[in-house]
Design a protein around this motif. Structure first.
Motif, PDB file in Angstrom:
ATOM      1  N   PRO A  42      45.559  30.524  50.460  1.00  0.00           N
ATOM      2  CA  PRO A  42      45.460  31.298  49.216  1.00  0.00           C
ATOM      3  C   PRO A  42      44.936  32.704  49.502  1.00  0.00           C
ATOM      4  CG  PRO A  42      43.714  29.664  49.333  1.00  0.00           C
ATOM      5  CD  PRO A  42      44.542  29.477  50.562  1.00  0.00           C
ATOM      6  N   GLU A  43      45.269  33.646  48.650  1.00  0.00           N
ATOM      7  CA  GLU A  43      44.727  34.994  48.802  1.00  0.00           C
ATOM      8  C   GLU A  43      43.266  34.997  48.343  1.00  0.00           C
ATOM      9  OE1 GLU A  43      46.600  37.061  50.845  1.00  0.00           O
ATOM     10  OE2 GLU A  43      46.154  38.623  49.382  1.00  0.00           O
ATOM     11  N   ASN A  44      42.410  35.692  49.079  1.00  0.00           N
ATOM     12  CA  ASN A  44      40.999  35.751  48.706  1.00  0.00           C
ATOM     13  C   ASN A  44      40.529  37.187  48.535  1.00  0.00           C
ATOM     14  OD1 ASN A  44      39.913  33.157  48.358  1.00  0.00           O
ATOM     15  ND2 ASN A  44      40.275  32.766  50.533  1.00  0.00           N
ATOM     16  N   ALA A  45      41.450  38.044  48.215  1.00  0.00           N
ATOM     17  CA  ALA A  45      41.098  39.457  48.121  1.00  0.00           C
ATOM     18  C   ALA A  45      40.133  39.691  46.962  1.00  0.00           C
ATOM     19  CB  ALA A  45      42.364  40.266  47.894  1.00  0.00           C
ATOM     20  N   VAL A  46      39.074  40.501  47.213  1.00  0.00           N
ATOM     21  CA  VAL A  46      38.157  40.872  46.121  1.00  0.00           C
ATOM     22  C   VAL A  46      38.039  42.398  46.071  1.00  0.00           C
ATOM     23  CG1 VAL A  46      36.720  38.790  45.996  1.00  0.00           C
ATOM     24  CG2 VAL A  46      36.195  40.525  47.691  1.00  0.00           C
ATOM     25  N   GLU A  47      37.811  42.859  44.854  1.00  0.00           N
ATOM     26  CA  GLU A  47      37.629  44.312  44.678  1.00  0.00           C
ATOM     27  C   GLU A  47      36.318  44.747  45.321  1.00  0.00           C
ATOM     28  OE1 GLU A  47      39.729  46.364  43.680  1.00  0.00           O
ATOM     29  OE2 GLU A  47      41.133  45.189  42.465  1.00  0.00           O
ATOM     30  N   ASP A  48      36.305  45.917  45.940  1.00  0.00           N
ATOM     31  CA  ASP A  48      35.058  46.476  46.462  1.00  0.00           C
ATOM     32  C   ASP A  48      35.198  47.995  46.508  1.00  0.00           C
ATOM     33  OD1 ASP A  48      32.773  47.201  47.676  1.00  0.00           O
ATOM     34  OD2 ASP A  48      33.115  46.103  49.555  1.00  0.00           O
ATOM     35  N   ASN A  49      34.538  48.656  45.546  1.00  0.00           N
ATOM     36  CA  ASN A  49      34.637  50.126  45.478  1.00  0.00           C
ATOM     37  C   ASN A  49      33.348  50.818  45.912  1.00  0.00           C
ATOM     38  OD1 ASN A  49      37.335  50.694  44.542  1.00  0.00           O
ATOM     39  ND2 ASN A  49      36.746  49.584  42.686  1.00  0.00           N
ATOM     40  N   PRO A  85      28.879  40.518  44.947  1.00  0.00           N
ATOM     41  CA  PRO A  85      28.875  39.186  45.553  1.00  0.00           C
ATOM     42  C   PRO A  85      27.958  38.220  44.814  1.00  0.00           C
ATOM     43  CG  PRO A  85      28.502  40.890  47.212  1.00  0.00           C
ATOM     44  CD  PRO A  85      28.545  41.572  45.885  1.00  0.00           C
ATOM     45  N   GLU A  86      26.801  38.737  44.266  1.00  0.00           N
ATOM     46  CA  GLU A  86      25.881  37.799  43.625  1.00  0.00           C
ATOM     47  C   GLU A  86      26.398  37.338  42.254  1.00  0.00           C
ATOM     48  OE1 GLU A  86      25.401  40.868  45.014  1.00  0.00           O
ATOM     49  OE2 GLU A  86      24.372  41.975  43.462  1.00  0.00           O
ATOM     50  N   ARG A 144      29.942  37.711  41.078  1.00  0.00           N
ATOM     51  CA  ARG A 144      31.376  37.421  40.852  1.00  0.00           C
ATOM     52  C   ARG A 144      31.670  35.929  41.108  1.00  0.00           C
ATOM     53  NH1 ARG A 144      32.547  40.319  46.149  1.00  0.00           N
ATOM     54  NH2 ARG A 144      32.600  38.512  47.518  1.00  0.00           N
ATOM     55  N   ALA A 145      32.679  35.444  40.373  1.00  0.00           N
ATOM     56  CA  ALA A 145      33.079  34.036  40.525  1.00  0.00           C
ATOM     57  C   ALA A 145      33.890  33.912  41.817  1.00  0.00           C
ATOM     58  CB  ALA A 145      33.936  33.636  39.341  1.00  0.00           C
ATOM     59  N   PRO A 146      33.759  32.772  42.518  1.00  0.00           N
ATOM     60  CA  PRO A 146      34.636  32.613  43.686  1.00  0.00           C
ATOM     61  C   PRO A 146      36.081  32.695  43.218  1.00  0.00           C
ATOM     62  CG  PRO A 146      33.388  30.597  43.218  1.00  0.00           C
ATOM     63  CD  PRO A 146      32.961  31.628  42.207  1.00  0.00           C
ATOM     64  N   LYS A 147      36.895  33.497  43.914  1.00  0.00           N
ATOM     65  CA  LYS A 147      38.218  33.794  43.373  1.00  0.00           C
ATOM     66  C   LYS A 147      39.108  32.551  43.317  1.00  0.00           C
ATOM     67  CE  LYS A 147      41.565  37.135  42.745  1.00  0.00           C
ATOM     68  NZ  LYS A 147      42.824  37.291  43.149  1.00  0.00           N
ATOM     69  N   LEU A 148      39.209  31.876  44.411  1.00  0.00           N
ATOM     70  CA  LEU A 148      40.056  30.691  44.467  1.00  0.00           C
ATOM     71  C   LEU A 148      39.396  29.702  45.401  1.00  0.00           C
ATOM     72  CD1 LEU A 148      43.462  32.431  45.162  1.00  0.00           C
ATOM     73  CD2 LEU A 148      42.964  31.080  43.152  1.00  0.00           C
TER      74      LEU A 148
END
Ligand SMILES: NC(=O)c1ccc[n+]([C@@H]2O[C@H](COP(=O)([O-])OP(=O)(O)OC[C@H]3O[C@@H](n4cnc5c(N)ncnc54)[C@H](O)[C@@H]3O)[C@@H](O)[C@H]2O)c1
Length: 431
Positions: A319-326, A353-354, A356-360
């Protein structure tokens, strides 16, 4: 791959071939008994619904081995096989420059056909084959067997079920680094002008002086083959079309070079191609005969929600696990604006990280092909088509399209230009 007795029993108990009674076996003639053909004969002989009754080849040694293996009787040539009224269907495993003639003449003689890939040596030939198949009502199935295998069908199901999200990019490759991988096959020690029928081999190709290299390593020469594109890329395109429910690339761009095996061929040993499909994805195909550190062959289907890596015999899904990080962007803003940015609820949910929900669920899945080899299953689909009179997916049209992708690649290399497909004409667009 040899099938075990247990696999055979499982397959014949459930498979389509079970429908044929012992006295109702399809009588099959073999045209071309070379290396691939012997694999085909072994797989076909495991189907009780078919019986190989006659075999022919342009080299005596291979007819001898085929007759020994199948108990079929040797025929003088392919014309005598087609003239034999007791034969219902033929398997064509001759070199590529012969396919069109063998397929069309077989259809006209009232035989159903299994033809090895690539179906054609030029794109125009495909249109003639499609027409003749329609006119005669006979079945044509092309031999890129992977589409009948469990692994590709599992991948197809996952893709169609939306597990990968939107797939916009596919990578596929064949890499090798041996002389045999580069088609420099050993020549049988008894091969000579008296055991090899040179005129029968050459057929419609440009006339050349007798050459054992050309006879046994024909893939290396453009007179008989389209090299890497028609030999290997055609398998890749067949699979991509089947899994993605795609017709043809609208545009193809490719580059090929012969860097290393220069004494033995006039086709490239390194080939890169980009194929753009109107269904909304792009394909990168690549092959080198000068390194095999990555897997010899394989695919990656890259989707917005996941990736399928399809090798032999396994499929891996990630699965893709990409998360936003700006962070590196907002750290260049005034401090108070950076602090404000991270107060935003949406940003907290997506980027911190503290919070956000785990993406998948991040575990991948692996699926291993068990049981039957694809060539055996591909013949099962062929025999089923012969019985039901409904061709399997890899018919004349789909065989033509996959081969035409290879012809587009070669044309792009040769003419150093972008090549387009004419969807109306089902042919390469003329410039
Ligand atoms: N599906 C696959 O995975 C797969 C694998 C290998 C090869 N192939 C295909 O199978 C075909 C055969 O390839 P191969 O590796 O067996 O090559 P090969 O050279 O071993 O076999 C071709 C045979 O055809 C014979 N032949 C040539 N002209 C003939 C004629 N007019 N009549 C009868 N026989 C003739 C040759 O003597 C030779 O024995 C090719 O189209 C190739 O692309 C498919």
């Amino acid at each position: 791959m040899e099938l075990t007795r247990r696999q055979l029993i499982q397959a014949t108990a459930a498979g389509p071939a079970a429908a044929f009674a012992a006295n109702d076996r399809i009588q099959v003639g073999i045209i071309g008994c070379g290396a691939r053909s012997h694999e085909l004969m072994k797989a076909l002989m495991l189907h009780p619904g078919a019986q190989i009754t006659r075999v022919c080849d342009a080299y005596k040694g291979r007819v001898e081995r085929a007759a020994e293996r199948t108990k079929g009787s040797p025929a003088a040539d392919w014309k005598s096989i087609l003239g034999d009224k007791s034969i219902d269907a033929v398997v064509i495993a001759s070199p590529d420059h012969w396919h069109k003639t063998h397929v069309i003449e077989a259809l006209r003689a009232g035989k159903d056909v299994y033809c090895e890939k690539p179906l054609t040596y030029t794109a125009e030939e495909g249109l003639e084959i499609i027409r003749t198949a329609k006119e005669t009502g006979k079945i044509v199935q092309v031999g890129s067997q992977g589409v009948s295998g469990q692994a590709q069908n599992k991948a197809r199901e996952m893709i169609r079920g939306g597990k990968l999200g939107k797939i916009t990019m596919i990578r596929a490759a064949y890499n090798r680094n041996t002389a045999s991988g580069a088609w420099i096959y050993p020549i049988p020690p008894d091969a000579s002008a008296s055991t090899c029928n040179w005129a029968e081999f050459q057929g419609p190709a440009k006339k050349r002086p007798f050459s054992l290299e050309r006879f046994f390593r024909w893939r290396c020469y453009t007179d008989y083959s389209g090299g890497i594109a028609t030999d290997l890329f055609v398998h890749l395109c067949t699979t991509i079309h089947y899994l993605m429910d795609a017709k043809m690339p609208a545009r193809v761009m490719a580059m090929g070079e012969l860097y290393r095996w220069k004494e033995s061929r006039d086709v490239p040993d390194t080939l890169n191609a980009i194929l753009e499909y109107p269904e909304g994805f792009t394909v990168n195909l690549s092959s080198t005969f000068n390194n095999q550190s990555s897997a010899e062959s394989g695919f990656q289907f890259l989707g917005t929600e996941g990736t399928i890596t399809l090798g032999s015999p396994a499929i891996r899904y990630e699965p893709e696990n990409a998360v936003e990080d700006n962070r590196w962007i907002v750290e260049s803003w005034p401090s108070r604006l950076e602090a404000q940015y991270y107060q935003d609820a949406k940003v907290k949910a997506a980027e911190l990280p503290e919070t956000r929900a785990p993406k998948l669920s991040s575990a991948g899945e692996e699926f291993r092909q068990t049981g039957l080899d694809s060539t055996y299953s591909h013949f099962g689909n062929w025999l089923n088509a012969l019985r039901t009179r409904k061709a399997f997916w890899e018919d004349a049209l789909n065989g033509h399209r996959a081969a035409a992708c290879a012809h587009m690649v070669n044309l792009s290399v040769r003419e150093k230009r972008l090549v387009e497909w004419d969807f109306q004409a089902e042919n390469i667009r003329r410039t």
